[in-house]
Structures are given as C-alpha cells and as structure tokens.
Design an enzyme around this catalytic site. Structure first.
Site, short mmCIF file in Angstrom:
data_model
loop_
_atom_site.label_atom_id
_atom_site.label_comp_id
_atom_site.label_asym_id
_atom_site.label_seq_id
_atom_site.Cartn_x
_atom_site.Cartn_y
_atom_site.Cartn_z
N LEU A 59 -1.24 7.36 2.51
CA LEU A 59 -0.47 8.16 3.44
C LEU A 59 0.34 7.30 4.41
CD1 LEU A 59 -2.87 11.11 4.27
CD2 LEU A 59 -0.75 11.17 2.96
N ALA A 60 -0.24 6.23 4.91
CA ALA A 60 0.48 5.37 5.85
C ALA A 60 1.59 4.60 5.13
CB ALA A 60 -0.48 4.41 6.55
N ARG A 84 -19.52 12.84 13.62
CA ARG A 84 -20.16 12.30 12.42
C ARG A 84 -21.29 11.32 12.71
NH1 ARG A 84 -14.65 11.39 8.78
NH2 ARG A 84 -14.34 13.60 8.31
N HIS A 86 -20.66 8.86 7.20
CA HIS A 86 -20.32 10.28 7.08
C HIS A 86 -21.58 11.07 6.74
CE1 HIS A 86 -18.32 13.98 5.99
NE2 HIS A 86 -17.14 13.46 6.28
N GLY A 120 0.82 -1.20 0.00
CA GLY A 120 0.00 0.00 0.00
C GLY A 120 0.86 1.25 0.00
#
Length: 648
Positions: free
Chosen positions: A54-55, A341, A277, A51
């Site tokens: 961002l991580a 949320r 959301h 992957g």
C-alpha cells in the site's frame, strides 16, 4: 547495563515539523514552507521506490502521476502479491459518519494512547488529518467499501476506541485497497512514467557523498546482480515480523532492504516494539511455516471467553453460561472485547498460564458468535464476516457458526523501523522510508485498522509533498556503475553471495530461521525479562557463528534459487534479532507490546517509566565487533496528557 552491549551517542531530534504553530496547522504549514519542483524539472528527476504494498504502490503511482521518473522494484511476480493484500478488517478515518463523537483530535488521541504514549504527537496528528482524504481517494478508485442500506459508507469498531471509524470491504479491505493502488500504478507503467522491475530484490544501498543514490539488486529468476541509480531512494519494504519465523506475515516478508540500509548509516528506531495480535488461529504443530490471522473486526460481535475452572476440557457448547469467564468484558467493562491488541493478547496469555486455555496444549481461547447470530441472525453475520468464517473452516475443519472459534496471540506487525523525520527522510539524506518500514506513527502498540491508514497516508499524501523539498536541489551529479561507491556495494553483495554458497555445511537456512524464531518468541516475545534477554543475546551470537560456519545452500547464484534468497534474509534476521533484544533489555519499562515482567502494575498492566524512557531509541550500526550506538529522541507531549493507560 554492560558497556559491551551498547554505547550512548549524541541525542537526535526531528527538526522538520513547524512547532511554532498549533499542532492542527503544522502539516499545512510544512507543506507551504516546503520547497517545490516545477513540472518541467520533475521530468529530469528519478526516484527509486522499493516495494509495492500500500505504501510503495501508492507512492510510485502518485510520484509518476506528478511527473517524476520512477523505478519501482518488487520481489513478487506482481505488485498485487504484496503482503498488504492480506489485511482484512478495515482502515480508520476520522469521518464521523456515525455522528458518535469522532473527530481528527479523537483519532489523534486514541492513537497516541493506544501506542502507550511512545509516539510523536506531530506525526500522529498528521496521520489523523490525512485519514479523511484517503477514503475519498479510495472511493474514487472504485474500492468497494461496505455500505449501509441507504448507500452511505458503513463503519465498524476496532480495538482501543469507543467510536465506529473503521471503513471496510468485508474481510478483504487490504486486498481491495491494494488493487486500487495497483490500478493507479499500472496506469503509470503504461504511461511510461514508472519503470517496473519485478522479481527483483534490493540487496544494498548505494551512498555517494553521504546521499542515497541507488541500490544493488538481484534478479530472482536469473540471479543477475545489477545497480540502479536515482536522485532519491524510497524504501517501502514492510516490517520484520518474520524474525520470529512464525508470524502472520507472508513467508517472503523480510527485513533485508531496511537492514542493509541500516548498515549504510540509517538509524533503526525502537526495534523491540513488536505487535502481538490476539486473534490468530493457534499453532497446530512443528511443521507450520506461518500463522493465519483472523481479523480484529471479529471482536465487534464475537465474545472472548474461557472456562472458569482449570482443566475444563468439555466441548465449548457443553459449558453452561454461568461457567464461562468473559474475561475481557469482566476486566475492562468500558471497552470489553475491543481493548487494544497488546492488552487482549496479554490477558489471553494470562488465562492460558492459569490452566484455563482451550484446545491442544491449552493454548487457545474462544471467540464465540452464538450471541451475535441469535441477535442479528445468521445472514447478517455472514454478510459481515462470511469470508473470514469460510477461511477459518477451511483451515481448522470446524464450523464457526456452530461452535466458537479458537484463537491465540501471534506476532503480527512491527512498530519499530528505520528512523525518519517529519518529512519521512532517514538519517541518510535522500533516502525516505514509508509505511511499516519506518517507525513513525504508532509508538509501542498499533491500533487495529491503522496500518492501512499509515501506508496510504505516506504514499498518496505525505511523501509526495515532502520529497520535493529534497529534490528541489536536484538533479544531482550523474552516477553510474563505474562510480567507486557503486563498485564497492556491488562487490560486497557478490562476495556475501559467494560466501553463503561456499560454506557447504550441514544446516539449511530454514533450520537456523526456525531456531532463531523460537528463541525470539520465548525470550523477546509476549513477555521479556532481564535474564531472558541476556540469555537470548548470548544464544543469538552463537547462532550467528554457527550460521557462518555450518550453513548449507544448494545450487548456485546464477539462477532461480530460493534457498539462497532465504539464507541472505536469515543472515539479516540474526543481526536484527540481537539488536531487538539489546533494545528490549535497555528499555527497563513496560509499554504497549514491550512488556517487561519486572515493570508492571499491581493489576498486571504495563508500567511505563516516563522519567527515564520517554524517548525514541534510534540505533546506529557500528563495524562488526563494536557495540551499537544509542541515540535518544526525546518525546514531548503538548496536547496529550501523559497517564497510565486505562481501558476499564
């Protein structure tokens, strides 16, 4: 609970956090106590990272910079296409630039409370501590955060907080942060410390003598299956919201990497914790394949309302002010439109259930910027939200400057994921899980702008510090494709692939996926009941049987075949969907995004049962035909007082 649904195993605990020191010292103490790998020995060690969001992107870049040999895998054509690119609103950090009372402790408290007291204190406090470093890292990379007139970084507010701690780059924060990580990753690729494998999907984990030592992957262009080996494996493959078919996730987002690792022995924690959301463009019709998110940042200046009377179908601008119900401001005067949320989503559902929804089918509420435009002026609103308004206009054909947006809740993020300890290591030694792929930091509900924070915290700062304690024992015995564990894993993937192609039934993978998704949304979505969840489990088991007897996959596995890709992912979603329903059924309480109709306050809010359910539910895979095993990790609160959440 019927025994055939699950059995209960031994408790599980995180033993890596140094609880003998105050919580504010635990992360630094863990770093000090952890074992190190000297620079010369790092060159002898290899790490696989699956992957490049961002991580994963930040982890691969940071580990490469540290001197490890990194193999990076992603199924897109470029790391820039990871779903992190779609994040819009911002990233939290306890910088207190506004001098409005923010602090590391307040971010810690807001996050634990926002997750309805179902997250670990240790992990959340570390996240709050590290948040302040992420902004400095991103600015140094050139991320163009919004700035105030004097040049200082600007902040805005997000749900579940009463301070402004969210840093943003207009409505493209995820994109800009991902490009920063991508540049760092590309630098390491050019330097030779990171080996890239584009358009490659992980299909199994190779476990040797109880340790994660590699993966089986498929080249999505040629169809070639291959094995890859390392001293440690890091999964950063994102969440599983696409089990619902319609979600805000990219169509390619899936659960295969973490689910296949789960079947190899990694416990799966809290799978029923999914986030709805509240600000999504409503569904238009049966033809849709995904949904579009409108950033939560819009709730800073947009006001949510519906008509006071049922069946009022007048155009929004024709409804007088005194005939509008700004229901979030009415119900939650302290937080107003910036409630978390899960609460905003449930209240939107409630007013629509009352017959006061707007738009086609009455499945929508208004998000109105008329007051903000009048107060701030259109140029100021355009500067803050212009690209989001443009996106809304292109999709709906409506001008949000002239008429209110219509929004409705949709599946977005998943708080569940593979169980990890404080070091981010799973129950399989040598396999680490970061970002949305793990369960660790958000509890039963994620506060807005915390996903980017967790992904970058894990990738830039936490994993590079903790993985060294494991790798200090390496390099481990060399493993290659001839090892029995590698042969077994590769053979299993090849047999499943051939089976998917050989069924030759009448239904496409998409038809099964759509049916499963609708079932999950109806019975394991915004509201769950005992009866509904049992019904869902029964039907999912029927869908699974039908899938393996009536699936139609055209083409072959020796070439580019997206139908085959989808079929494998749907097979995993079906199995995951059943576990999600079992987890939701066993948790006879409401908390955060997990709302059991049988467990609510007189005001209709989520009602927890701390005496019986203050634990992480970590599920162990069992051979087919056997019920999963539940392992409980008790949650203890030293620094946050357990209380009924209130945002009034």
């Amino acid at each position: 609970m019927p025994l055939e649904l699950f059995t209960t195993g031994e408790p599980i605990a995180d033993t890596k956090a140094p609880t003998d020191v105050p919580i504010g010292e635990r992360w630094s103490e863990r770093q000090f106590r952890g074992r190190l790998v000297n620079p010369a020995n790092r060159r002898k060690l290899t790490i696989i990272v699956v992957g490049t969001g961002l991580a994963g992107g930040s982890a691969a870049a940071t580990l490469g910079e540290a001197g490890y040999n990194v193999k990076s895998f992603w199924y897109q054509d470029s790391p820039r296409r990871a779903h992190s690119v779609a994040a819009q609103g911002g990233i939290n950090a306890a910088k207190n630039y506004r001098n409005d009372g923010d602090s590391v402790h307040r971010l810690f408290y807001d996050t634990v409370k926002g997750g309805d007291f179902r997250a670990r204190e240790n992990n959340v406090h570390r996240l709050a501590e590290v948040s302040v470093n992420i902004i400095d890292q991103a600015v140094a990379q050139g991320v163009p955060f919004a700035r105030e007139y004097g040049g200082l970084l600007d902040n805005r507010s997000f749900g579940g907080t009463q301070v402004s701690r969210t840093f943003y780059a207009r409505g493209q924060t995820g994109q800009q942060l991902l490009y920063g990580a991508y540049q760092a990753l590309e630098r390491q690729i050019a330097a030779g410390s990171v080996e890239q494998h584009a358009r490659t999907e992980m299909l199994d984990l190779i476990v040797v003598d109880g340790r994660a030592r590699g993966i089986v992957a498929r080249d999505l262009v040629t169809g070639e299956l291959s094995t890859h080996f390392a001293d440690a494996v890091v999964l950063a493959s994102g969440g599983y919201s696409n089990v619902f078919y319609l979600s805000t996730n990219a169509k390619g987002s899936n659960t295969t990497a973490i689910w296949r690792a789960h079947k190899r022995g990694a416990y799966f924690a809290n799978p029923c914790y999914t986030q709805i959301h509240p600000t999504c463009i409503p569904v238009k019709g049966d033809y849709q394949s995904k949904l579009t998110l409108m950033s939560e940042s819009l709730r800073n200046d947009g006001r949510v309302w519906v008509p006071k009377e049922r069946g009022d179908d007048r155009p929004a601008n024709d409804i007088p002010e005194d005939e509008r119900d700004y229901y979030l401001e009415r119900l939650y005067p302290s937080f107003g439109n910036l409630v978390p949320r899960d609460i905003a989503s449930r209240q939107a559902k409630n007013v629509c259930d009352e017959g006061r929804g707007v738009g086609p089918g009455g499945l929508g509420v208004y998000l109105d910027f008329a007051e903000a435009i009048k107060r701030l002026g259109r140029p100021a609103v355009e500067a803050k939200y212009g690209n989001l308004f443009d996106m809304y206009a292109q999709i709906t054909g409506e001008d949000p400057y002239a008429t209110p947006m219509r929004i409705f809740p949709a599946v977005h993020y998943t708080m569940g994921g593979l169980w990890v300890d404080y070091d981010l290591q799973s129950t399989i030694p040598g396999m680490f899980v970061i970002g949305e792929a793990n369960f660790s930091d958000h509890g039963a509900n994620r506060l807005g702008a915390s996903a980017l924070m967790q992904g970058l915290a894990d990738g830039y700062f936490v994993l590079p510090s903790t993985i060294s304690s494991y790798l200090a024992d390496g390099p481990f015995e060399k493993v290659d494709e001839s090892h029995p564990a590698a042969v077994e894993a590769l053979t299993g993937v090849r047999e499943q692939t051939q089976k998917l192609l050989s069924i030759n039934g009448t239904r496409t993978p998409a038809s099964f996926h759509r049916e499963l998704g609708q079932l999950m949304w109806d019975l394991c979505g915004m509201e769950r009941t005992d009866e509904g969840l049992r019904k869902a489990i029964d039907r999912i088991r029927e869908i699974r049987q039908e899938f393996w007897t009536d699936l139609k996959v055209s083409g072959d596995w020796h070439s580019f075949n997206q139908t085959l890709e989808h079929a494998g992912r749907v097979a995993d979603f079906i199995e995951l969907g059943e576990l999600m329903c079992v987890d939701a059924l066993h948790r006879r309480e409401s908390c955060g995004g997990h709302f059991r109709a049988e467990s609510q306050t007189p005001e209709g809010e989520a009602l927890r049962d701390d005496e019986n359910f203050a634990y992480v539910a970590a599920w162990e895979w069992t051979p087919e035909g056997q019920p999963p095993v539940l392992h409980k990790e008790n949650l203890e609160y030293e620094y946050v007082h357990l209380a009924q959440r209130s945002y009034k």
